[in-house]
Write a protein that holds these residues in place. Structure first.
Motif, mmCIF file in Angstrom:
data_model
loop_
_atom_site.group_PDB
_atom_site.id
_atom_site.type_symbol
_atom_site.label_atom_id
_atom_site.label_comp_id
_atom_site.label_asym_id
_atom_site.label_seq_id
_atom_site.Cartn_x
_atom_site.Cartn_y
_atom_site.Cartn_z
ATOM 1 N N ARG A 119 0.709 -1.158 0.060
ATOM 2 C CA ARG A 119 0.165 0.017 -0.067
ATOM 3 C C ARG A 119 0.883 1.380 -0.064
ATOM 4 N NH1 ARG A 119 -2.294 -3.375 3.773
ATOM 5 N NH2 ARG A 119 -1.641 -2.329 5.655
ATOM 6 N N ASN A 120 2.132 1.163 -0.704
ATOM 7 C CA ASN A 120 3.047 2.453 -0.753
ATOM 8 C C ASN A 120 3.500 2.634 0.734
ATOM 9 O OD1 ASN A 120 4.534 3.691 -2.580
ATOM 10 N ND2 ASN A 120 3.333 5.621 -2.448
ATOM 11 N N GLN A 121 3.804 1.817 1.669
ATOM 12 C CA GLN A 121 3.831 2.406 2.990
ATOM 13 C C GLN A 121 5.028 2.798 3.076
ATOM 14 O OE1 GLN A 121 2.760 -0.829 2.036
ATOM 15 N NE2 GLN A 121 1.842 -1.939 3.705
ATOM 16 N N GLY A 122 6.293 2.257 2.317
ATOM 17 C CA GLY A 122 7.536 2.855 2.409
ATOM 18 C C GLY A 122 7.605 4.102 2.124
ATOM 19 N N GLU A 123 7.063 4.310 0.900
ATOM 20 C CA GLU A 123 7.150 5.738 0.291
ATOM 21 C C GLU A 123 6.516 6.928 1.234
ATOM 22 O OE1 GLU A 123 8.619 7.284 -2.583
ATOM 23 O OE2 GLU A 123 9.882 5.542 -1.896
ATOM 24 N N LYS A 124 5.547 6.452 1.832
ATOM 25 C CA LYS A 124 4.666 7.462 2.638
ATOM 26 C C LYS A 124 5.434 7.926 3.786
ATOM 27 C CE LYS A 124 0.001 5.493 1.650
ATOM 28 N NZ LYS A 124 -1.130 4.813 2.295
ATOM 29 N N GLU A 125 6.246 6.871 4.386
ATOM 30 C CA GLU A 125 6.845 7.063 5.560
ATOM 31 C C GLU A 125 8.308 8.082 4.933
ATOM 32 O OE1 GLU A 125 9.067 4.736 9.245
ATOM 33 O OE2 GLU A 125 8.305 3.568 7.794
ATOM 34 N N ARG A 126 8.760 7.561 4.065
ATOM 35 C CA ARG A 126 10.053 8.253 3.461
ATOM 36 C C ARG A 126 9.880 9.670 3.306
ATOM 37 N NH1 ARG A 126 12.267 10.170 -0.893
ATOM 38 N NH2 ARG A 126 10.086 9.585 -1.994
ATOM 39 N N THR A 127 8.709 9.763 2.460
ATOM 40 C CA THR A 127 8.617 11.290 2.208
ATOM 41 C C THR A 127 8.162 12.141 3.295
ATOM 42 O OG1 THR A 127 6.014 10.598 1.776
ATOM 43 C CG2 THR A 127 7.406 10.728 -0.167
ATOM 44 N N ARG A 128 7.555 11.675 4.302
ATOM 45 C CA ARG A 128 7.461 12.430 5.716
ATOM 46 C C ARG A 128 8.549 12.849 6.175
ATOM 47 N NH1 ARG A 128 2.869 10.280 4.317
ATOM 48 N NH2 ARG A 128 0.870 10.977 5.224
ATOM 49 N N TYR A 129 9.543 11.914 6.290
ATOM 50 C CA TYR A 129 10.886 12.245 6.892
ATOM 51 C C TYR A 129 11.771 13.142 5.962
ATOM 52 C CZ TYR A 129 10.521 8.530 10.540
ATOM 53 O OH TYR A 129 10.205 7.953 11.627
ATOM 54 N N GLU A 130 11.470 13.130 4.782
ATOM 55 C CA GLU A 130 12.275 13.830 3.788
ATOM 56 C C GLU A 130 11.549 15.293 3.976
ATOM 57 O OE1 GLU A 130 14.641 13.687 1.889
ATOM 58 O OE2 GLU A 130 14.907 11.562 1.599
ATOM 59 N N ALA A 131 10.279 15.517 4.471
ATOM 60 C CA ALA A 131 9.610 16.769 4.563
ATOM 61 C C ALA A 131 10.280 17.477 5.491
ATOM 62 C CB ALA A 131 8.046 16.688 4.528
ATOM 63 N N GLN A 132 10.374 16.565 6.850
ATOM 64 C CA GLN A 132 11.053 17.164 7.985
ATOM 65 C C GLN A 132 12.399 17.648 7.692
ATOM 66 O OE1 GLN A 132 8.916 17.526 10.726
ATOM 67 N NE2 GLN A 132 10.534 18.845 11.924
ATOM 68 N N ALA A 133 13.114 16.760 6.979
ATOM 69 C CA ALA A 133 14.731 17.396 6.766
ATOM 70 C C ALA A 133 14.522 18.425 5.875
ATOM 71 C CB ALA A 133 15.155 16.142 5.811
ATOM 72 N N SER A 134 13.852 18.551 5.218
ATOM 73 C CA SER A 134 13.278 20.044 4.134
ATOM 74 C C SER A 134 13.317 21.307 5.187
ATOM 75 C CB SER A 134 12.530 19.792 2.973
ATOM 76 O OG SER A 134 12.680 18.788 2.333
#
Length: 417
Positions: A303-318
């Motif tokens: 259910r695209n769980q990995g990308e969902k989690e990765r993008t949220r961490y990337e957003a925080q890093a941004s």
């Protein structure tokens, strides 16, 4: 009579050709700083390459906006058998299907692509900002090299007059040959300074021409301008606000947050199920039939769980990166401002006191030496002090301009009127 007219015609033609050749060899007009910057923006290869990269990135928005293409399938079976064979009748099948995206995937793809284009545009703006700083620095360095060559030439000319006078005194018997040799030997130092200043000017000119996109440097290239320190009217607080509003690297950091947020929405949308709907027409022998099909993937595991989690961490890093970029902008402006104030203080001391004082000392000792009132060593010391003070003043004025360029670079704003 005819030969006279022919001779006059030849003379006029020669004068015309000579004038044309003279105009062809005339050096181009010296460039101002504004003209040099305009030339760099249109001819610098790095900037031209950056603009093409922005255009290429913008084309990805077209790809992101595409909708899913339908599929068409046509098949046949037993088409080579007789039509009246009831055991194996021929058949033809035509199928049209299309995948329908859910979760507004196209919208978020477009948002990601557009935000990425904005980041690329800001990155190009930062490249242009750095190139403009390099052009300004090279322009100022060339002006300083021209001024240094003039100082060295003036010192050489002044001391050459002293050598000529000493030669006359030697011939008249006023000084010994040894004293004259000591005077003449000092001429090598002034000639060396002049040669070194010429080399510095050539190198500064070549560097500036390279930044302006001139493939092969030419000796006819020249610039015009002044190194007199200008007065600034902006305050430090105004510079900081201008930097936060205009710095392209900070804008890129802000836009990267938008890219990250759009990527979160796209990752969520990619986790939704996209059905495929199709319609079918079939003809078997003399019978026609129609049908449909719906295909729905069962997203039991992926259910695209990995990308969902990765993008949220990337957003925080941004967001952390944006905070760091903001702090860097303020720090850059503060440091550039401190450098400007220090340069102005040094230039003011030289221009308001030391230059005039060194000239008075040199003129007095030169007059005294030529009339036998002081020693050669005292006169040479005065010449060296005059040279060093003038070069120091030139360097101080140069540093004021370089600090102004650095401040403009830090604030991404032209701070001079």
């Amino acid at each position: 009579m005819t030969s006279g007219r022919f001779g006059s015609l030849v003379i006029l033609l020669s004068l015309a050709l000579g004038g044309f050749a003279l105009r062809a060899q005339t050096a181009p007009a010296p460039l101002t700083l504004e003209q040099a910057l305009a030339l760099a923006r249109t001819r610098n290869p790095s900037l031209l390459s950056g603009r093409q990269h922005v255009t290429a990135t913008r084309a990805s928005e077209v790809t992101a906006g595409f909708r899913q293409n339908p599929s068409f399938t046509l098949s046949g079976a037993d088409v080579s058998l007789p039509a009246n064979n009831p055991a194996n009748p021929y058949s033809y099948t035509a199928n049209v299907s299309r995948l329908f995206e859910r979760g507004e995937k196209r919208r978020w793809r477009l948002d990601v692509a557009r935000a990425a284009t904005d980041v690329t545009q800001s990155q190009y703006g930062d490249t242009e900002r750095q190139t403009i700083l390099q052009v300004k620095q090279a322009f100022t360095n060339m002006l300083a090299a021209k001024a240094a060559l003039k100082i060295a030439g003036d010192n050489l000319a002044s001391y050459s007059r002293t050598v000529d006078l000493s030669k006359a005194r030697l011939n008249a018997g006023d000084i010994s040959a040894t004293d004259f040799d000591r005077i003449d030997l000092q001429l090598a130092e002034f000639e060396a300074d002049t040669n070194a200043a010429k080399l510095d000017l050539i190198q500064a000119s070549d560097q500036l021409q390279l930044l302006l996109g001139i493939a092969r440097s030419t000796t006819t290239f020249d610039i015009t301008g002044t190194l007199d320190p200008p007065a600034l009217t902006q305050t430090l607080e105004q510079m900081e606000q201008s930097a936060l509003a205009a710095r392209p690297d900070y804008q890129a950091a802000v836009q990267s947050v938008r890219v990250a947020d759009a990527s979160i929405h796209l990752a969520d949308a990619e986790g939704t199920t996209d059905p495929t709907v199709g319609g079918e027409y079939e003809r078997t022998a003399t019978y026609n039939s129609a049908g449909f099909q719906i295909s729905i993937p069962l997203r039991v595991f992926d259910r695209n769980q990995g990308e969902k989690e990765r993008t949220r961490y990337e957003a925080q890093a941004s967001r952390f990166a944006e905070t760091a970029a903001r702090n860097q902008v303020i720090n850059d402006v503060d440091q550039a401002w401190a450098g400007y104030e220090a340069a102005v203080e040094m230039a003011t001391r030289y221009n308001n006191h030391f230059v005039a004082e060194a000239q008075r000392v040199r003129d007095n000792l030169e007059y005294s030496y030529r009339h036998g009132g002081t020693t050669l060593l005292d006169y040479l010391d005065a010449l060296r002090d005059y040279r060093q003070v003038n070069l120091g003043a030139l360097t101080a004025n140069q540093q004021v301009w370089l600090s102004i360029h650095q401040l403009s670079f830090a604030a991404a704003t032209e701070i001079l009127p």
